[in-house]
Scaffold this motif. Sequence first.
Motif, PDB file in Angstrom:
ATOM      1  N   VAL A 198       0.883  -1.159   0.000  1.00 24.40           N
ATOM      2  CA  VAL A 198       0.000   0.000   0.000  1.00 24.40           C
ATOM      3  C   VAL A 198       0.919   1.206   0.000  1.00 24.40           C
ATOM      4  O   VAL A 198       1.797   1.312   0.850  1.00 24.40           O
ATOM      5  CB  VAL A 198      -0.914  -0.009   1.254  1.00 24.40           C
ATOM      6  CG1 VAL A 198      -1.692   1.288   1.369  1.00 24.40           C
ATOM      7  CG2 VAL A 198      -1.841  -1.214   1.226  1.00 24.40           C
ATOM      8  N   ARG A 199       0.756   2.080  -0.998  1.00 25.91           N
ATOM      9  CA  ARG A 199       1.729   3.153  -1.183  1.00 25.91           C
ATOM     10  C   ARG A 199       1.088   4.533  -1.064  1.00 25.91           C
ATOM     11  O   ARG A 199       0.023   4.780  -1.597  1.00 25.91           O
ATOM     12  CB  ARG A 199       2.388   3.029  -2.552  1.00 25.91           C
ATOM     13  CG  ARG A 199       3.162   1.710  -2.691  1.00 25.91           C
ATOM     14  CD  ARG A 199       4.155   1.703  -3.806  1.00 25.91           C
ATOM     15  NE  ARG A 199       5.303   2.552  -3.647  1.00 25.91           N
ATOM     16  CZ  ARG A 199       6.324   2.325  -2.805  1.00 25.91           C
ATOM     17  NH1 ARG A 199       6.291   1.296  -2.018  1.00 25.91           N
ATOM     18  NH2 ARG A 199       7.356   3.134  -2.765  1.00 25.91           N
ATOM     19  N   TYR A 200       1.796   5.403  -0.374  1.00 25.79           N
ATOM     20  CA  TYR A 200       1.524   6.832  -0.315  1.00 25.79           C
ATOM     21  C   TYR A 200       2.842   7.490  -0.726  1.00 25.79           C
ATOM     22  O   TYR A 200       3.705   7.751   0.122  1.00 25.79           O
ATOM     23  CB  TYR A 200       1.128   7.259   1.099  1.00 25.79           C
ATOM     24  CG  TYR A 200      -0.184   6.670   1.553  1.00 25.79           C
ATOM     25  CD1 TYR A 200      -1.380   7.347   1.296  1.00 25.79           C
ATOM     26  CD2 TYR A 200      -0.230   5.464   2.239  1.00 25.79           C
ATOM     27  CE1 TYR A 200      -2.593   6.820   1.721  1.00 25.79           C
ATOM     28  CE2 TYR A 200      -1.435   4.930   2.656  1.00 25.79           C
ATOM     29  CZ  TYR A 200      -2.607   5.619   2.401  1.00 25.79           C
ATOM     30  OH  TYR A 200      -3.800   5.087   2.816  1.00 25.79           O
ATOM     31  N   PRO A 201       3.040   7.719  -2.036  1.00 23.66           N
ATOM     32  CA  PRO A 201       4.357   8.110  -2.550  1.00 23.66           C
ATOM     33  C   PRO A 201       4.999   9.303  -1.855  1.00 23.66           C
ATOM     34  O   PRO A 201       6.206   9.307  -1.623  1.00 23.66           O
ATOM     35  CB  PRO A 201       4.086   8.419  -4.021  1.00 23.66           C
ATOM     36  CG  PRO A 201       2.884   7.611  -4.355  1.00 23.66           C
ATOM     37  CD  PRO A 201       2.049   7.594  -3.110  1.00 23.66           C
ATOM     38  N   MET A 202       4.240  10.316  -1.493  1.00 23.90           N
ATOM     39  CA  MET A 202       4.833  11.512  -0.892  1.00 23.90           C
ATOM     40  C   MET A 202       5.471  11.213   0.462  1.00 23.90           C
ATOM     41  O   MET A 202       6.403  11.890   0.862  1.00 23.90           O
ATOM     42  CB  MET A 202       3.786  12.619  -0.725  1.00 23.90           C
ATOM     43  CG  MET A 202       3.210  13.104  -2.035  1.00 23.90           C
ATOM     44  SD  MET A 202       4.457  13.770  -3.152  1.00 23.90           S
ATOM     45  CE  MET A 202       4.828  15.295  -2.316  1.00 23.90           C
ATOM     46  N   MET A 203       4.972  10.195   1.159  1.00 19.09           N
ATOM     47  CA  MET A 203       5.511   9.877   2.482  1.00 19.09           C
ATOM     48  C   MET A 203       6.345   8.604   2.478  1.00 19.09           C
ATOM     49  O   MET A 203       6.745   8.118   3.526  1.00 19.09           O
ATOM     50  CB  MET A 203       4.367   9.760   3.499  1.00 19.09           C
ATOM     51  CG  MET A 203       3.735  11.116   3.790  1.00 19.09           C
ATOM     52  SD  MET A 203       2.382  11.097   4.969  1.00 19.09           S
ATOM     53  CE  MET A 203       3.049  10.258   6.362  1.00 19.09           C
ATOM     54  N   MET A 204       6.596   8.080   1.261  1.00 19.21           N
ATOM     55  CA  MET A 204       7.350   6.829   1.175  1.00 19.21           C
ATOM     56  C   MET A 204       8.515   6.905   0.206  1.00 19.21           C
ATOM     57  O   MET A 204       9.071   5.885  -0.180  1.00 19.21           O
ATOM     58  CB  MET A 204       6.404   5.685   0.768  1.00 19.21           C
ATOM     59  CG  MET A 204       5.343   5.390   1.814  1.00 19.21           C
ATOM     60  SD  MET A 204       4.134   4.157   1.287  1.00 19.21           S
ATOM     61  CE  MET A 204       5.128   2.679   1.226  1.00 19.21           C
ATOM     62  N   ALA A 205       8.913   8.094  -0.190  1.00 19.98           N
ATOM     63  CA  ALA A 205       9.995   8.246  -1.173  1.00 19.98           C
ATOM     64  C   ALA A 205      11.301   7.630  -0.686  1.00 19.98           C
ATOM     65  O   ALA A 205      12.118   7.178  -1.488  1.00 19.98           O
ATOM     66  CB  ALA A 205      10.193   9.720  -1.510  1.00 19.98           C
ATOM     67  N   HIS A 206      11.504   7.579   0.617  1.00 18.33           N
ATOM     68  CA  HIS A 206      12.738   7.041   1.195  1.00 18.33           C
ATOM     69  C   HIS A 206      12.735   5.510   1.262  1.00 18.33           C
ATOM     70  O   HIS A 206      13.763   4.901   1.509  1.00 18.33           O
ATOM     71  CB  HIS A 206      12.937   7.601   2.599  1.00 18.33           C
ATOM     72  CG  HIS A 206      11.857   7.185   3.546  1.00 18.33           C
ATOM     73  ND1 HIS A 206      10.582   7.696   3.465  1.00 18.33           N
ATOM     74  CD2 HIS A 206      11.861   6.295   4.562  1.00 18.33           C
ATOM     75  CE1 HIS A 206       9.838   7.130   4.411  1.00 18.33           C
ATOM     76  NE2 HIS A 206      10.591   6.284   5.084  1.00 18.33           N
ATOM     77  N   LEU A 207      11.579   4.882   1.039  1.00 24.01           N
ATOM     78  CA  LEU A 207      11.475   3.420   1.082  1.00 24.01           C
ATOM     79  C   LEU A 207      11.728   2.838  -0.298  1.00 24.01           C
ATOM     80  O   LEU A 207      11.569   3.527  -1.309  1.00 24.01           O
ATOM     81  CB  LEU A 207      10.086   3.004   1.584  1.00 24.01           C
ATOM     82  CG  LEU A 207       9.744   3.412   3.011  1.00 24.01           C
ATOM     83  CD1 LEU A 207       8.302   3.054   3.340  1.00 24.01           C
ATOM     84  CD2 LEU A 207      10.691   2.756   4.010  1.00 24.01           C
ATOM     85  N   PRO A 208      12.102   1.560  -0.390  1.00 22.87           N
ATOM     86  CA  PRO A 208      12.307   0.938  -1.711  1.00 22.87           C
ATOM     87  C   PRO A 208      11.071   1.123  -2.591  1.00 22.87           C
ATOM     88  O   PRO A 208       9.938   1.024  -2.117  1.00 22.87           O
ATOM     89  CB  PRO A 208      12.529  -0.534  -1.380  1.00 22.87           C
ATOM     90  CG  PRO A 208      13.016  -0.539   0.029  1.00 22.87           C
ATOM     91  CD  PRO A 208      12.353   0.630   0.703  1.00 22.87           C
ATOM     92  N   GLN A 209      11.297   1.411  -3.862  1.00 19.60           N
ATOM     93  CA  GLN A 209      10.204   1.731  -4.776  1.00 19.60           C
ATOM     94  C   GLN A 209       9.548   0.514  -5.414  1.00 19.60           C
ATOM     95  O   GLN A 209       8.635   0.649  -6.197  1.00 19.60           O
ATOM     96  CB  GLN A 209      10.705   2.681  -5.872  1.00 19.60           C
ATOM     97  CG  GLN A 209      11.146   4.023  -5.312  1.00 19.60           C
ATOM     98  CD  GLN A 209      10.020   4.733  -4.558  1.00 19.60           C
ATOM     99  OE1 GLN A 209       8.948   4.930  -5.101  1.00 19.60           O
ATOM    100  NE2 GLN A 209      10.273   5.087  -3.308  1.00 19.60           N
ATOM    101  N   THR A 210      10.008  -0.688  -5.125  1.00 20.57           N
ATOM    102  CA  THR A 210       9.417  -1.892  -5.687  1.00 20.57           C
ATOM    103  C   THR A 210       7.968  -1.969  -5.242  1.00 20.57           C
ATOM    104  O   THR A 210       7.667  -1.890  -4.059  1.00 20.57           O
ATOM    105  CB  THR A 210      10.175  -3.139  -5.214  1.00 20.57           C
ATOM    106  OG1 THR A 210      11.529  -2.997  -5.594  1.00 20.57           O
ATOM    107  CG2 THR A 210       9.608  -4.398  -5.813  1.00 20.57           C
ATOM    108  N   ASP A 211       7.072  -2.089  -6.200  1.00 19.95           N
ATOM    109  CA  ASP A 211       5.651  -2.106  -5.877  1.00 19.95           C
ATOM    110  C   ASP A 211       5.070  -3.511  -5.912  1.00 19.95           C
ATOM    111  O   ASP A 211       4.321  -3.902  -5.055  1.00 19.95           O
ATOM    112  CB  ASP A 211       4.883  -1.212  -6.855  1.00 19.95           C
ATOM    113  CG  ASP A 211       3.450  -0.993  -6.419  1.00 19.95           C
ATOM    114  OD1 ASP A 211       3.226  -0.761  -5.216  1.00 19.95           O
ATOM    115  OD2 ASP A 211       2.574  -1.064  -7.282  1.00 19.95           O
TER     116      ASP A 211
END
Length: 175
Positions: free
Chosen positions: A153-166
């Motif tokens: 479950v992604r919230y890109p603005m608050m997860m930019a620092h996490l791995p981007q693999t979806d």
Amino acid sequence: MTDLYEQWREIRDILDRGRKATGHFAIASVDSDGVPNITPVGTVFLREDRTAFYFDQYTSALARNLDTNPRVCLMAVDRGTLFWFRSLLVGRFAAAPGVRLYGTAGTLRPATDLELAQVRRRVRPMRFLRGGRLLWSNFSHVRDITFTSSRLVRYPMMMAHLPQTDSVPFHDPEV
């Protein structure tokens, strides 16, 4: 492509946080007409081998749907107040807030003694209450779920620092 054997512990942590925060998982299925259905199930148990089982009690629509299409999506979201407050305060999630697991459910089978012991442990505190005894006293059958892929479950603005693999399919290193 990332090996989900390495990610399984993190995925289980997200799922465990979500179950503890809400008391259940959401299992999505589709009926024979293609109509989706989401069933809350509090008796899902994850295994180390990227599979799970759940007690098929009170899940009549889910059970009917699985007779025609065994594919499912299991989702958990950590809705814990402290997790969200801390994340909103600092403007980022320390970990993904939720995950979806895609897979296939097996046929209904009798629960093993070990599986019955696991569900009894989970519902033990509630079985002292009248409603708890009514709801959680007659478990007998389970279905296995074999997971094939996941998606955070992604919230890109608050997860930019996490791995981007979806979405990463599971890989068996022995194959």
